[in-house]
Write an enzyme that holds these catalytic residues in place. Structure first.
Site, PDB file in Angstrom:
ATOM      1  N   ASP A   1     -20.395  74.917  88.817  1.00 63.41           N
ATOM      2  CA  ASP A   1     -21.832  74.981  89.125  1.00 63.41           C
ATOM      3  C   ASP A   1     -22.588  75.733  88.021  1.00 63.41           C
ATOM      4  O   ASP A   1     -22.030  76.599  87.352  1.00 63.41           O
ATOM      5  CB  ASP A   1     -22.014  75.688  90.482  1.00 63.41           C
ATOM      6  N   GLY A   2     -23.852  75.387  87.870  1.00 60.51           N
ATOM      7  CA  GLY A   2     -24.728  76.113  86.948  1.00 60.51           C
ATOM      8  C   GLY A   2     -25.123  75.350  85.684  1.00 60.51           C
ATOM      9  O   GLY A   2     -25.739  75.921  84.788  1.00 60.51           O
TER      10      GLY A   2
ATOM     11  N   ARG B   1     -29.022  75.300  85.307  1.00 69.88           N
ATOM     12  CA  ARG B   1     -29.594  76.592  84.892  1.00 69.88           C
ATOM     13  C   ARG B   1     -29.236  76.928  83.449  1.00 69.88           C
ATOM     14  O   ARG B   1     -30.021  77.522  82.725  1.00 69.88           O
ATOM     15  CB  ARG B   1     -29.116  77.708  85.847  1.00 69.88           C
TER      16      ARG B   1
ATOM     17  N   HIS C   1     -25.102  69.252  81.859  1.00 70.07           N
ATOM     18  CA  HIS C   1     -23.967  68.443  82.342  1.00 70.07           C
ATOM     19  C   HIS C   1     -23.098  68.011  81.162  1.00 70.07           C
ATOM     20  O   HIS C   1     -21.878  67.987  81.239  1.00 70.07           O
ATOM     21  CB  HIS C   1     -24.463  67.210  83.105  1.00 70.07           C
TER      22      HIS C   1
ATOM     23  N   SER D   1     -21.080  65.977  94.653  1.00 71.97           N
ATOM     24  CA  SER D   1     -20.921  66.027  96.110  1.00 71.97           C
ATOM     25  C   SER D   1     -21.656  64.863  96.760  1.00 71.97           C
ATOM     26  O   SER D   1     -22.525  64.230  96.138  1.00 71.97           O
ATOM     27  CB  SER D   1     -21.463  67.353  96.645  1.00 71.97           C
TER      28      SER D   1
ATOM     29  N   GLU E   1     -23.855  65.192  98.719  1.00 66.71           N
ATOM     30  CA  GLU E   1     -25.257  65.633  98.832  1.00 66.71           C
ATOM     31  C   GLU E   1     -26.000  65.522  97.488  1.00 66.71           C
ATOM     32  O   GLU E   1     -27.230  65.578  97.444  1.00 66.71           O
ATOM     33  CB  GLU E   1     -25.330  67.091  99.312  1.00 66.71           C
TER      34      GLU E   1
ATOM     35  N   LEU F   1       0.256  68.317  84.672  1.00 73.13           N
ATOM     36  CA  LEU F   1      -0.872  68.696  85.521  1.00 73.13           C
ATOM     37  C   LEU F   1      -1.528  67.476  86.185  1.00 73.13           C
ATOM     38  O   LEU F   1      -1.754  66.458  85.527  1.00 73.13           O
ATOM     39  CB  LEU F   1      -1.933  69.406  84.656  1.00 73.13           C
TER      40      LEU F   1
ATOM     41  N   SER G   1     -20.657  74.783  99.688  1.00 75.54           N
ATOM     42  CA  SER G   1     -21.373  73.521  99.448  1.00 75.54           C
ATOM     43  C   SER G   1     -20.542  72.294  99.849  1.00 75.54           C
ATOM     44  O   SER G   1     -20.389  71.343  99.073  1.00 75.54           O
ATOM     45  CB  SER G   1     -21.814  73.415  97.985  1.00 75.54           C
TER      46      SER G   1
ATOM     47  N   GLU H   1      -7.444  81.867  98.124  1.00 78.45           N
ATOM     48  CA  GLU H   1      -8.102  83.041  97.540  1.00 78.45           C
ATOM     49  C   GLU H   1      -9.355  82.568  96.814  1.00 78.45           C
ATOM     50  O   GLU H   1      -9.327  81.541  96.129  1.00 78.45           O
ATOM     51  CB  GLU H   1      -7.151  83.736  96.549  1.00 78.45           C
TER      52      GLU H   1
HETATM   53  C1  IPE Z   1     -21.898  71.956  94.389  1.00 82.13           C
HETATM   54  O1  IPE Z   1     -22.954  72.367  93.604  1.00 82.13           O
HETATM   55  C2  IPE Z   1     -21.455  70.599  93.979  1.00 82.13           C
HETATM   56  C3  IPE Z   1     -20.814  70.497  92.687  1.00 82.13           C
HETATM   57  C4  IPE Z   1     -20.569  71.465  91.859  1.00 82.13           C
HETATM   58  C5  IPE Z   1     -20.407  69.193  92.325  1.00 82.13           C
HETATM   59  P1  IPE Z   1     -24.470  72.181  94.075  1.00 82.13           P
HETATM   60  O2  IPE Z   1     -25.291  72.689  92.965  1.00 82.13           O
HETATM   61  O3  IPE Z   1     -24.694  70.788  94.495  1.00 82.13           O
HETATM   62  O4  IPE Z   1     -24.535  73.127  95.346  1.00 82.13           O
HETATM   63  P2  IPE Z   1     -25.771  73.778  96.087  1.00 82.13           P
HETATM   64  O5  IPE Z   1     -26.764  72.689  96.337  1.00 82.13           O
HETATM   65  O6  IPE Z   1     -26.331  74.829  95.177  1.00 82.13           O
HETATM   66  O7  IPE Z   1     -25.185  74.365  97.317  1.00 82.13           O
HETATM   67  C1  IPE Z   2     -23.232  71.603  88.756  1.00 87.70           C
HETATM   68  O1  IPE Z   2     -24.352  72.095  88.114  1.00 87.70           O
HETATM   69  C2  IPE Z   2     -23.012  70.133  88.516  1.00 87.70           C
HETATM   70  C3  IPE Z   2     -23.302  69.283  89.671  1.00 87.70           C
HETATM   71  C4  IPE Z   2     -23.607  69.673  90.859  1.00 87.70           C
HETATM   72  C5  IPE Z   2     -23.226  67.857  89.444  1.00 87.70           C
HETATM   73  P1  IPE Z   2     -25.802  71.989  88.746  1.00 87.70           P
HETATM   74  O2  IPE Z   2     -26.417  70.733  88.254  1.00 87.70           O
HETATM   75  O3  IPE Z   2     -25.747  72.132  90.212  1.00 87.70           O
HETATM   76  O4  IPE Z   2     -26.514  73.223  88.079  1.00 87.70           O
HETATM   77  P2  IPE Z   2     -27.536  74.221  88.772  1.00 87.70           P
HETATM   78  O5  IPE Z   2     -26.842  74.752  89.985  1.00 87.70           O
HETATM   79  O6  IPE Z   2     -28.747  73.430  89.107  1.00 87.70           O
HETATM   80  O7  IPE Z   2     -27.780  75.261  87.744  1.00 87.70           O
HETATM   81 MG    MG Z   3     -25.823  73.745  91.419  1.00 88.65          MG
END
Ligand code: IPE
Ligand code: IPE
Ligand code: MG
Length: 259
Positions: A39-40, A43, A56, A84, A86, A150, A215, A226
Protein backbone atom coordinates in the site's frame (compact mmCIF):
# COMPACT_ATOMS: atom_id res chain seq x y z
CA UNK A 1 35.76 10.04 -11.27
CA UNK A 2 36.25 10.43 -7.56
CA UNK A 3 32.48 10.56 -7.12
CA UNK A 4 31.96 7.41 -9.15
CA UNK A 5 34.53 5.55 -7.11
CA UNK A 6 32.91 6.65 -3.90
CA UNK A 7 29.51 5.61 -5.18
CA UNK A 8 30.85 2.22 -6.17
CA UNK A 9 32.43 1.74 -2.77
CA UNK A 10 29.20 2.72 -1.08
CA UNK A 11 27.21 0.21 -3.12
CA UNK A 12 29.65 -2.60 -2.41
CA UNK A 13 29.66 -1.72 1.23
CA UNK A 14 25.86 -1.67 1.36
CA UNK A 15 25.59 -4.99 -0.36
CA UNK A 16 28.05 -6.61 2.02
CA UNK A 17 26.02 -5.31 4.98
CA UNK A 18 22.93 -6.75 3.32
CA UNK A 19 24.69 -10.06 2.73
CA UNK A 20 25.65 -10.29 6.42
CA UNK A 21 22.06 -9.59 7.44
CA UNK A 22 20.73 -12.22 5.03
CA UNK A 23 23.16 -14.81 6.38
CA UNK A 24 22.24 -13.98 9.96
CA UNK A 25 18.51 -14.28 9.24
CA UNK A 26 19.02 -17.61 7.50
CA UNK A 27 20.49 -19.07 10.70
CA UNK A 28 16.99 -19.04 12.24
CA UNK A 29 13.74 -20.38 10.75
CA UNK A 30 12.23 -17.92 8.27
CA UNK A 31 8.45 -17.58 7.87
CA UNK A 32 7.22 -20.08 5.29
CA UNK A 33 4.45 -17.87 3.96
CA UNK A 34 4.79 -14.09 3.89
CA UNK A 35 1.83 -12.00 2.72
CA UNK A 36 2.17 -8.32 1.89
CA UNK A 37 -0.46 -5.62 1.52
CA UNK A 38 1.47 -3.39 -0.84
CA UNK A 39 0.00 0.00 0.00
CA UNK A 40 0.99 3.63 -0.50
CA UNK A 41 1.73 3.87 -4.23
CA UNK A 42 -0.64 6.79 -4.71
CA UNK A 43 0.78 8.77 -1.79
CA UNK A 44 4.33 8.09 -2.98
CA UNK A 45 3.44 9.67 -6.33
CA UNK A 46 1.53 12.56 -4.74
CA UNK A 47 4.56 13.49 -2.62
CA UNK A 48 6.50 13.87 -5.86
CA UNK A 49 3.71 15.73 -7.68
CA UNK A 50 3.43 12.78 -10.06
CA UNK A 51 0.23 11.08 -11.26
CA UNK A 52 -0.88 8.20 -8.99
CA UNK A 53 -0.07 5.66 -11.69
CA UNK A 54 3.62 6.60 -11.46
CA UNK A 55 3.50 5.15 -7.95
CA UNK A 56 2.06 1.89 -9.25
CA UNK A 57 4.83 1.71 -11.83
CA UNK A 58 7.51 2.28 -9.22
CA UNK A 59 5.86 -0.29 -6.97
CA UNK A 60 6.27 -2.92 -9.65
CA UNK A 61 10.06 -2.67 -9.38
CA UNK A 62 9.77 -3.31 -5.66
CA UNK A 63 7.79 -6.47 -6.41
CA UNK A 64 10.78 -7.79 -8.32
CA UNK A 65 13.33 -6.98 -5.59
CA UNK A 66 11.08 -8.40 -2.86
CA UNK A 67 10.49 -11.59 -4.84
CA UNK A 68 14.18 -12.16 -5.45
CA UNK A 69 15.07 -11.66 -1.81
CA UNK A 70 12.20 -13.85 -0.58
CA UNK A 71 13.41 -16.59 -2.90
CA UNK A 72 16.96 -16.23 -1.66
CA UNK A 73 15.83 -16.40 1.97
CA UNK A 74 14.06 -19.69 1.35
CA UNK A 75 10.57 -18.32 1.98
CA UNK A 76 8.17 -20.85 0.44
CA UNK A 77 5.27 -18.57 -0.50
CA UNK A 78 5.03 -14.84 -1.04
CA UNK A 79 1.48 -13.57 -1.49
CA UNK A 80 1.20 -10.01 -2.77
CA UNK A 81 -2.10 -8.14 -2.51
CA UNK A 82 -2.10 -6.30 -5.80
CA UNK A 83 -5.78 -5.44 -6.39
CA UNK A 84 -8.82 -5.89 -4.17
CA UNK A 85 -12.43 -6.51 -5.16
CA UNK A 86 -13.04 -2.98 -3.80
CA UNK A 87 -10.35 -1.34 -5.96
CA UNK A 88 -12.76 -1.24 -8.95
CA UNK A 89 -14.17 1.87 -7.25
CA UNK A 90 -11.13 3.82 -8.43
CA UNK A 91 -11.09 6.03 -11.54
CA UNK A 92 -11.11 4.02 -14.76
CA UNK A 93 -7.74 5.32 -15.93
CA UNK A 94 -6.09 4.10 -12.74
CA UNK A 95 -7.76 0.69 -12.88
CA UNK A 96 -6.82 0.33 -16.56
CA UNK A 97 -3.23 1.18 -15.74
CA UNK A 98 -3.01 -1.32 -12.88
CA UNK A 99 -4.49 -4.02 -15.13
CA UNK A 100 -1.65 -3.46 -17.61
CA UNK A 101 1.05 -3.94 -14.98
CA UNK A 102 1.02 -7.76 -14.90
CA UNK A 103 1.84 -7.78 -18.63
CA UNK A 104 4.57 -5.25 -18.18
CA UNK A 105 6.00 -6.92 -15.08
CA UNK A 106 5.89 -10.44 -16.47
CA UNK A 107 6.94 -9.26 -19.95
CA UNK A 108 10.17 -8.03 -18.39
CA UNK A 109 10.77 -10.42 -15.51
CA UNK A 110 9.22 -13.75 -16.49
CA UNK A 111 12.54 -15.10 -17.86
CA UNK A 112 14.20 -14.12 -14.59
CA UNK A 113 11.44 -15.81 -12.57
CA UNK A 114 11.75 -18.96 -14.69
CA UNK A 115 15.53 -18.95 -14.28
CA UNK A 116 15.27 -18.49 -10.51
CA UNK A 117 12.86 -21.40 -10.10
CA UNK A 118 9.97 -19.15 -8.99
CA UNK A 119 6.46 -20.48 -9.49
CA UNK A 120 3.76 -17.90 -10.29
CA UNK A 121 0.25 -18.40 -8.93
CA UNK A 122 -2.83 -16.27 -8.48
CA UNK A 123 -5.78 -16.00 -6.12
CA UNK A 124 -8.76 -13.80 -6.92
CA UNK A 125 -11.73 -13.58 -9.26
CA UNK A 126 -10.45 -14.16 -12.78
CA UNK A 127 -13.75 -13.54 -14.55
CA UNK A 128 -13.76 -9.76 -14.19
CA UNK A 129 -10.14 -9.32 -15.22
CA UNK A 130 -9.45 -7.94 -18.70
CA UNK A 131 -8.39 -10.70 -21.12
CA UNK A 132 -4.92 -9.24 -21.61
CA UNK A 133 -4.27 -9.22 -17.85
CA UNK A 134 -5.42 -12.79 -17.36
CA UNK A 135 -3.48 -14.03 -20.38
CA UNK A 136 -0.24 -12.56 -19.04
CA UNK A 137 -0.73 -14.25 -15.68
CA UNK A 138 -1.81 -17.57 -17.15
CA UNK A 139 1.21 -17.59 -19.42
CA UNK A 140 3.45 -17.00 -16.40
CA UNK A 141 1.69 -19.72 -14.38
CA UNK A 142 2.07 -22.09 -17.29
CA UNK A 143 5.76 -21.37 -17.89
CA UNK A 144 6.64 -21.69 -14.20
CA UNK A 145 4.37 -24.66 -13.45
CA UNK A 146 7.24 -27.09 -12.87
CA UNK A 147 9.38 -24.74 -10.79
CA UNK A 148 9.72 -25.65 -7.15
CA UNK A 149 11.32 -22.57 -5.60
CA UNK A 150 9.39 -19.65 -4.17
CA UNK A 151 5.68 -19.53 -4.97
CA UNK A 152 4.89 -15.97 -6.01
CA UNK A 153 1.18 -15.70 -5.45
CA UNK A 154 -0.61 -12.60 -6.74
CA UNK A 155 -3.87 -11.66 -5.02
CA UNK A 156 -5.57 -9.93 -7.91
CA UNK A 157 -9.23 -8.97 -7.76
CA UNK A 158 -9.21 -10.73 -4.40
CA UNK A 159 -11.67 -10.05 -1.59
CA UNK A 160 -11.85 -12.15 1.51
CA UNK A 161 -15.51 -11.76 2.48
CA UNK A 162 -16.67 -12.74 -0.98
CA UNK A 163 -14.22 -15.64 -0.93
CA UNK A 164 -15.78 -16.87 2.33
CA UNK A 165 -19.36 -16.44 1.08
CA UNK A 166 -18.48 -18.33 -2.10
CA UNK A 167 -16.86 -21.10 -0.07
CA UNK A 168 -20.06 -21.41 1.97
CA UNK A 169 -22.10 -21.65 -1.24
CA UNK A 170 -19.84 -24.43 -2.57
CA UNK A 171 -20.11 -26.27 0.74
CA UNK A 172 -23.91 -26.08 0.52
CA UNK A 173 -23.90 -27.42 -3.04
CA UNK A 174 -21.55 -30.27 -2.11
CA UNK A 175 -23.70 -31.26 0.87
CA UNK A 176 -26.81 -31.16 -1.31
CA UNK A 177 -25.31 -33.40 -3.97
CA UNK A 178 -23.83 -35.77 -1.44
CA UNK A 179 -20.15 -34.99 -2.01
CA UNK A 180 -19.79 -33.75 1.56
CA UNK A 181 -21.49 -34.79 4.76
CA UNK A 182 -22.18 -31.80 6.98
CA UNK A 183 -20.65 -33.77 9.89
CA UNK A 184 -17.35 -33.85 7.95
CA UNK A 185 -17.11 -30.08 7.72
CA UNK A 186 -14.33 -28.78 9.95
CA UNK A 187 -11.81 -25.94 9.71
CA UNK A 188 -9.47 -27.90 7.48
CA UNK A 189 -12.21 -28.99 5.10
CA UNK A 190 -13.63 -25.46 4.99
CA UNK A 191 -10.15 -24.09 4.16
CA UNK A 192 -10.06 -26.35 1.13
CA UNK A 193 -13.07 -24.45 -0.28
CA UNK A 194 -11.22 -21.13 -0.15
CA UNK A 195 -9.12 -19.72 -2.99
CA UNK A 196 -6.07 -20.43 -0.87
CA UNK A 197 -6.73 -24.19 -0.88
CA UNK A 198 -3.36 -25.90 -0.84
CA UNK A 199 -1.55 -22.88 0.64
CA UNK A 200 -0.43 -22.81 4.27
CA UNK A 201 -1.77 -19.83 6.23
CA UNK A 202 0.56 -16.81 6.18
CA UNK A 203 3.05 -16.77 9.06
CA UNK A 204 3.80 -13.10 8.59
CA UNK A 205 1.65 -10.28 7.26
CA UNK A 206 3.32 -7.04 6.24
CA UNK A 207 1.42 -3.85 5.40
CA UNK A 208 3.16 -0.74 4.17
CA UNK A 209 2.05 2.91 4.16
CA UNK A 210 1.02 3.31 7.80
CA UNK A 211 -2.52 1.98 7.47
CA UNK A 212 -3.34 -0.43 10.27
CA UNK A 213 -6.13 -2.48 8.72
CA UNK A 214 -6.71 -5.60 6.65
CA UNK A 215 -8.80 -4.09 3.85
CA UNK A 216 -10.61 -7.37 3.23
CA UNK A 217 -7.45 -9.44 2.92
CA UNK A 218 -7.30 -13.09 4.01
CA UNK A 219 -9.62 -12.69 6.99
CA UNK A 220 -9.81 -16.42 7.61
CA UNK A 221 -6.19 -17.23 6.78
CA UNK A 222 -4.62 -14.56 9.02
CA UNK A 223 -6.25 -15.85 12.23
CA UNK A 224 -2.87 -16.61 13.85
CA UNK A 225 -0.40 -14.72 11.64
CA UNK A 226 2.13 -12.27 13.01
CA UNK A 227 1.53 -8.70 11.80
CA UNK A 228 4.20 -6.16 10.94
CA UNK A 229 3.21 -2.64 9.92
CA UNK A 230 5.46 0.08 8.60
CA UNK A 231 4.94 3.71 7.59
CA UNK A 232 7.17 3.16 4.55
CA UNK A 233 5.26 3.58 1.29
CA UNK A 234 5.40 0.51 -0.97
CA UNK A 235 7.62 2.09 -3.67
CA UNK A 236 10.16 2.90 -0.92
CA UNK A 237 10.05 -0.62 0.56
CA UNK A 238 13.55 -2.08 0.31
CA UNK A 239 15.38 -5.31 1.01
CA UNK A 240 16.33 -3.86 4.40
CA UNK A 241 12.66 -3.47 5.32
CA UNK A 242 11.83 -7.07 4.45
CA UNK A 243 14.82 -8.25 6.48
CA UNK A 244 13.73 -6.07 9.40
CA UNK A 245 10.21 -7.54 9.31
CA UNK A 246 11.63 -11.06 9.32
CA UNK A 247 14.03 -10.24 12.15
CA UNK A 248 11.08 -9.00 14.21
CA UNK A 249 9.11 -12.14 13.28
CA UNK A 250 11.98 -14.34 14.44
CA UNK A 251 11.83 -12.70 17.87
CA UNK A 252 8.09 -13.17 18.29
CA UNK A 253 6.73 -15.97 20.41
CA UNK A 254 3.79 -17.64 18.71
CA UNK A 255 1.50 -19.39 21.15
CA UNK A 256 -1.58 -20.29 19.08
CA UNK A 257 -3.61 -20.10 22.24
CA UNK A 258 -1.24 -22.24 24.27
CA UNK A 259 1.17 -21.08 26.95
C1 IPE B 1 -5.51 -2.56 -0.05
O1 IPE B 1 -5.16 -1.24 -0.23
C2 IPE B 1 -5.52 -3.26 -1.35
C3 IPE B 1 -4.23 -3.47 -1.98
C4 IPE B 1 -3.07 -3.12 -1.51
C5 IPE B 1 -4.27 -4.14 -3.22
P1 IPE B 1 -6.26 -0.09 -0.37
O2 IPE B 1 -5.50 1.16 -0.59
O3 IPE B 1 -7.24 -0.47 -1.40
O4 IPE B 1 -6.95 -0.12 1.05
P2 IPE B 1 -7.83 0.97 1.80
O5 IPE B 1 -8.88 1.43 0.84
O6 IPE B 1 -6.91 2.09 2.18
O7 IPE B 1 -8.35 0.25 2.99
C1 IPE C 1 -1.62 0.27 -3.29
O1 IPE C 1 -1.38 1.63 -3.34
C2 IPE C 1 -1.90 -0.33 -4.64
C3 IPE C 1 -3.30 -0.70 -4.85
C4 IPE C 1 -4.25 -0.67 -3.98
C5 IPE C 1 -3.65 -1.16 -6.18
P1 IPE C 1 -2.55 2.69 -3.33
O2 IPE C 1 -2.90 2.99 -4.74
O3 IPE C 1 -3.67 2.24 -2.48
O4 IPE C 1 -1.83 3.94 -2.69
P2 IPE C 1 -2.44 4.96 -1.64
O5 IPE C 1 -2.92 4.14 -0.49
O6 IPE C 1 -3.54 5.68 -2.33
O7 IPE C 1 -1.29 5.83 -1.28
MG1 MG D 1 -4.05 2.45 -0.52
Amino acid sequence: MMFNKMKLWKNQNNSSILRDKINKIKELPVPEHVAIIMDGNGRWAKKRALPRVAGHHEGMKVVRKTTMLANELGIKTLTLYAFSTENWKRPKNEVDYIMKLPEEFLGTFLPELVENNVQVKMIGYKDQLPGHTLRAIEKAMDQTRNNNGLVLNFALNYGSRLEIVDAVKKVIIDTQNGKLQSSELDEQVFSSYLMTAGFADPDLLIRTSGEIRLSNFMLWQLAYSEFWFTDVLWPDFSEEHLLEAIEVFQKRQRRFGGI
